[in-house]
Design a protein around this motif. Sequence first.
Motif: not given
Length: 230
Positions: A11-30
């Motif tokens: 669960l913690t491993t998956a949560a870290l990936m979700v956190l990084m995925f959200k960071s990536g989505m914010l980074l590339i923009g809307d």
Amino acid sequence: MSCLGAIVFNLTTAALMVLMFKSGMLLIGDGDVRERPVPYAALALAAVAVGAVVLQLSWSGAMDTLDGDPHEPGWWRVVTSVFMQNGGVFGTVWNIATLAVIAALAQWFWGGPLMLALFAGGILLPQRIDALFGESAPSTDPRNFAGSSGATYFLAATLAAGLVLSSTDPKARLMAVGVPVAGLTMWLAQENGHGLVACYGFVLGAVVLPLARRSPRALLPTLAARSERS
């Protein structure tokens, strides 16, 4: 590891990936990702990963020949082991899916060549860095002799670093800073190698981004687009 410990670990491993995925989505923009260029380099990495699974299914000696067992000879193992999978059906699907998604996000931000270079860093650097700190146990490598998750988490963390250095939104930057904090916590509490390689990837991303921005050639797609408009 107990059953409960394994659940918490996953669960913690998956949560870290979700956190990084959200960071990536914010980074590339809307915007609709379907309007973005086809990430051919990311697709190529995913195709290699799928091809490696097909090879495993069709050749019984694939894992013994290509995994990262340090007790076996073979200079190629450090690379080929990344594309071998030993996490069962769910683990294999998760690894390939996250590799494809993160590589696409990374290509849209970093560009194809830099994305591939950073992914290669995720393959080659963690064991070298571990050795500098006297860590030699295989447990420091989340691949456990095989699997693409370590390199994928490393690459994903470079996106979090990019968000910290590129965003003006305090909440977004705080979320991105949470990646190395969570990663280090996971390593100290669980000896979870995914967290450790995420810290390594974050640091490398933070170093590479200013260098890419200062390059006389526009290495980042965002910089190239601005140059074309100016």
